[in-house]
Design a protein around this motif. Structure first.
Motif, PDB file in Angstrom:
ATOM      1  N   CYS A   7     -13.386 -59.524  30.761  1.00 38.14           N
ATOM      2  CA  CYS A   7     -12.704 -58.437  30.067  1.00 38.14           C
ATOM      3  C   CYS A   7     -11.192 -58.576  30.218  1.00 38.14           C
ATOM      4  O   CYS A   7     -10.689 -58.637  31.334  1.00 38.14           O
ATOM      5  CB  CYS A   7     -13.154 -57.096  30.639  1.00 38.14           C
ATOM      6  SG  CYS A   7     -12.227 -55.697  29.982  1.00 38.14           S
ATOM      7  N   CYS A  10      -9.463 -55.023  31.964  1.00 35.20           N
ATOM      8  CA  CYS A  10      -9.518 -54.705  33.397  1.00 35.20           C
ATOM      9  C   CYS A  10      -9.663 -55.960  34.254  1.00 35.20           C
ATOM     10  O   CYS A  10      -9.380 -55.923  35.447  1.00 35.20           O
ATOM     11  CB  CYS A  10     -10.658 -53.740  33.688  1.00 35.20           C
ATOM     12  SG  CYS A  10     -12.310 -54.448  33.480  1.00 35.20           S
ATOM     13  N   CYS A  30     -17.465 -53.965  27.994  1.00 36.74           N
ATOM     14  CA  CYS A  30     -17.175 -54.121  29.412  1.00 36.74           C
ATOM     15  C   CYS A  30     -17.637 -52.846  30.094  1.00 36.74           C
ATOM     16  O   CYS A  30     -17.105 -51.769  29.827  1.00 36.74           O
ATOM     17  CB  CYS A  30     -15.684 -54.347  29.652  1.00 36.74           C
ATOM     18  SG  CYS A  30     -15.257 -54.271  31.415  1.00 36.74           S
ATOM     19  N   CYS A  33     -14.771 -50.908  32.423  1.00 39.10           N
ATOM     20  CA  CYS A  33     -13.731 -50.014  31.902  1.00 39.10           C
ATOM     21  C   CYS A  33     -14.121 -49.422  30.552  1.00 39.10           C
ATOM     22  O   CYS A  33     -13.327 -48.733  29.927  1.00 39.10           O
ATOM     23  CB  CYS A  33     -12.394 -50.746  31.795  1.00 39.10           C
ATOM     24  SG  CYS A  33     -12.358 -52.082  30.583  1.00 39.10           S
TER      25      CYS A  33
HETATM   26 ZN   LIG Z   1     -12.995 -54.071  31.404  1.00 39.37          ZN
END
Ligand SMILES: [Zn+2]
Length: 104
Positions: A7, A10, A30, A33
């Motif tokens: 991701c 994050c 993801c 997050c």
């Molecule tokens: Zn993420």
């Protein structure tokens, strides 16, 4: 194995293939997050959407969509969706017939 993308928002987890239960629409998520990407878009911060916003928009509600439902009501991992189903796009609802919660 499958291509694993970290991701970009994050950098704490991989983005995972998911789909909406309602229509089988695929997307990348993801779970760290809650960033969402559509398959046609680049998995970059600029293209990232919030799962909450997308779900709320799809359900036609405002604010937090998780007050009366959980992820499993709306989305499911691609792996789970295609398990034993031969990975037929959009035809995965047979395994979970009308598991909606409509308690008023
Ligand atoms: Zn993420």
């Amino acid at each position: 194995m499958s291509t694993q993308l970290v991701c970009p928002r994050c950098e704490q987890d991989y983005v995972q293939p998911y789909r909406f239960k309602a229509d089988g629409a695929p997307f990348l998520l993801c779970t760290e997050c809650d960033s969402l990407w559509w398959p046609s878009e680049a998995v970059k911060v600029a293209q990232a959407q919030f799962l909450d916003d997308v779900v709320a928009a799809r359900l036609g509600i405002e604010g937090n969509p998780w007050s009366d439902r959980v992820w499993a009501d709306v989305i499911q991992p691609e792996q789970e969706a295609s398990a034993g189903e031969g990975a037929v796009p959009g035809r995965n609802d047979r395994a979970h017939p009308f598991a909606r919660t409509e308690t008023d």
